[in-house]
Design an enzyme around this catalytic site. Structure first.
Site, PDB file in Angstrom:
ATOM      1  N   CYS B 177      28.743  -5.972 -21.042  1.00 41.37           N
ATOM      2  CA  CYS B 177      27.101  -7.239 -21.593  1.00 41.37           C
ATOM      3  C   CYS B 177      26.596  -7.069 -22.423  1.00 41.37           C
ATOM      4  O   CYS B 177      27.583  -7.164 -23.855  1.00 41.37           O
ATOM      5  CB  CYS B 177      26.228  -7.687 -19.933  1.00 41.37           C
ATOM      6  SG  CYS B 177      25.734  -6.685 -19.675  1.00 41.37           S
ATOM      7  N   ARG B 178      25.320  -7.248 -22.627  1.00 42.89           N
ATOM      8  CA  ARG B 178      24.551  -7.150 -23.539  1.00 42.89           C
ATOM      9  C   ARG B 178      23.849  -6.525 -24.753  1.00 42.89           C
ATOM     10  O   ARG B 178      23.712  -5.864 -25.484  1.00 42.89           O
ATOM     11  CB  ARG B 178      23.613  -8.710 -23.811  1.00 42.89           C
ATOM     12  CG  ARG B 178      23.829  -9.872 -23.427  1.00 42.89           C
ATOM     13  CD  ARG B 178      22.571 -10.757 -22.820  1.00 42.89           C
ATOM     14  NE  ARG B 178      23.182 -11.964 -23.040  1.00 42.89           N
ATOM     15  CZ  ARG B 178      22.537 -12.578 -21.670  1.00 42.89           C
ATOM     16  NH1 ARG B 178      22.008 -11.519 -20.536  1.00 42.89           N
ATOM     17  NH2 ARG B 178      22.443 -13.236 -20.599  1.00 42.89           N
TER      18      ARG B 178
END
Lengths: 221, 221
Positions: B177-178
């Site tokens: 993800c981030r």
DNA sequence: ATATTATTCAATTGAATTATTGAATACAAT
DNA sequence: ATTGTATTCAATAATTCAATTGAATAATAT
């Protein structure tokens, strides 16, 4: 189950948030962004008692935002990294984008003080061409070195008083710092006016200037 | 004199900090970064009571971090801008850079759960060449569209259960993800394993992958 | 040793924050 | 109108935070 860990993680992140949730501590961070400072010096500029300043600083240290260095009988605090400045800027951005109160504050400030309207970037570009003004960068030296407006003179706010001689007294001074609400340039303009200069703030800060595609200079060495 | 205004400004900034100083609110922001959600839905994922969730959300709204939209009898909350995600990331960065506790937390998490060690970027690059793995991007669609790992499938975490069919069951799934501590990919891996998949997290997040100069894809339309 | 200066610690006070509970709105369905 | 559902409000108790005060360290100067 996995929620425990997640919550523990967010609790750690929240420690950072919590410590940022106080105006005095934010002010201390802002001052520290200009460079290393002793507790006493920070107490003085922030208007807090020394004991109170010390306690706020210790909270900042526990959250990992600042570090200390002992020198003789005084202890110097400094930001623990560039990312702390980034974080402060992120808060500033969100705040100014979403809190109408801030615009109001700045408005009333500008209307109170005799015409302290900021100079828009476009206007500065014109006047720079005609060589009319002195551009003053009041950020810390490292930030100036990383990039600044063309022809700007760098005098960090703390040194402004002693290095005033570097500014020709007859030319108007346009001061800027990190962003439209960075308080450094407010203070610089106030100080310069006290000394008899014609001085105004640049409406935008360096980041806005740069991302608008306007020319910048970088110092190499 | 000028100190009043400055303090008032920092007080406004501190409102943002204050509201970020609570683990539950940060978790709510994280969930909202995945898209619009109703109060009830947020209460469910965060494990808070509805009333409590509602009150936290109202604090976020007063600070200007979220906005609402009424649809029938439910009210949908959403982040008020991209800059809120930037701010959360800035906190994450500072926290992980400076708080040793966080590494410990993640370590114990990894050692508790059966070998959930993350896959380093270099290893993924190798295995991608051999076409061995399915890369899963669990961020919201908008972020995926803005840029993602080559060949990555995008299934936001909330939709993972229903869209599981998009993932070939025999291939190992690498989720990202981030950033290294973005909890989305933790949850995704946990969910996938429950469903019988072999799944692991990518050690880095998309921002780190990109800034390491590794190849990315952008969706144009 | 003693005094001095800079900083931190500890205890106190009043204020602010959190979670909980139950009541109050506001819309929708019957 | 009545009932149900989603959300918000208001009041409370437990916890945490901020500023003040005076005492305690720790290095320096006499």
């Amino acid at each position: 189950m996995t929620l425990d860990i997640k919550h523990a993680l967010f609790t750690q992140f929240a420690r950072i948030g919590k410590v940022l949730g106080n105006a005095h501590r934010l002010a201390l961070i802002e001052y520290l962004a200009q460079g290393e400072r002793s507790v006493e010096a920070l107490a003085k500029v922030s208007g807090l008692s020394v004991a109170n300043t010390s306690q706020h600083l210790q909270q900042l240290r526990q959250a990992g935002l600042v570090e200390t260095r002992r020198e003789g009988q005084r202890i110097h605090y400094r930001l623990s990294g560039e990312d702390v400045v980034v974080l402060l800027d992120a808060i500033r951005n969100v705040a100014t984008r979403h809190l109408a109160e801030i615009d109001q504050l700045v408005d009333t400030y500008l209307n109170t003080k005799d015409n302290m309207e900021p100079v828009p970037a476009a206007e500065l570009v014109q006047r720079l061409k005609r060589g009319e003004v002195t551009v003053l960068d009041v950020r810390p030296e490292e930030e100036y070195t990383a990039g600044h407006l063309p022809g700007a003179v760098n005098i960090p706010l703390a040194e402004l008083e002693e290095r005033l001689a570097a500014l020709p007294p007859e030319r108007e001074v346009i001061a800027y710092c990190r962003g439209p609400y960075c308080v450094l340039s407010f203070d610089a303009v106030a100080e310069l006016r006290r000394r008899g200069y014609r001085a105004r703030r640049l409406e935008e800060g360096y980041p806005e200037w740069r991302s608008a595609g306007l020319p910048v200079e970088e110092t190499r060495h």
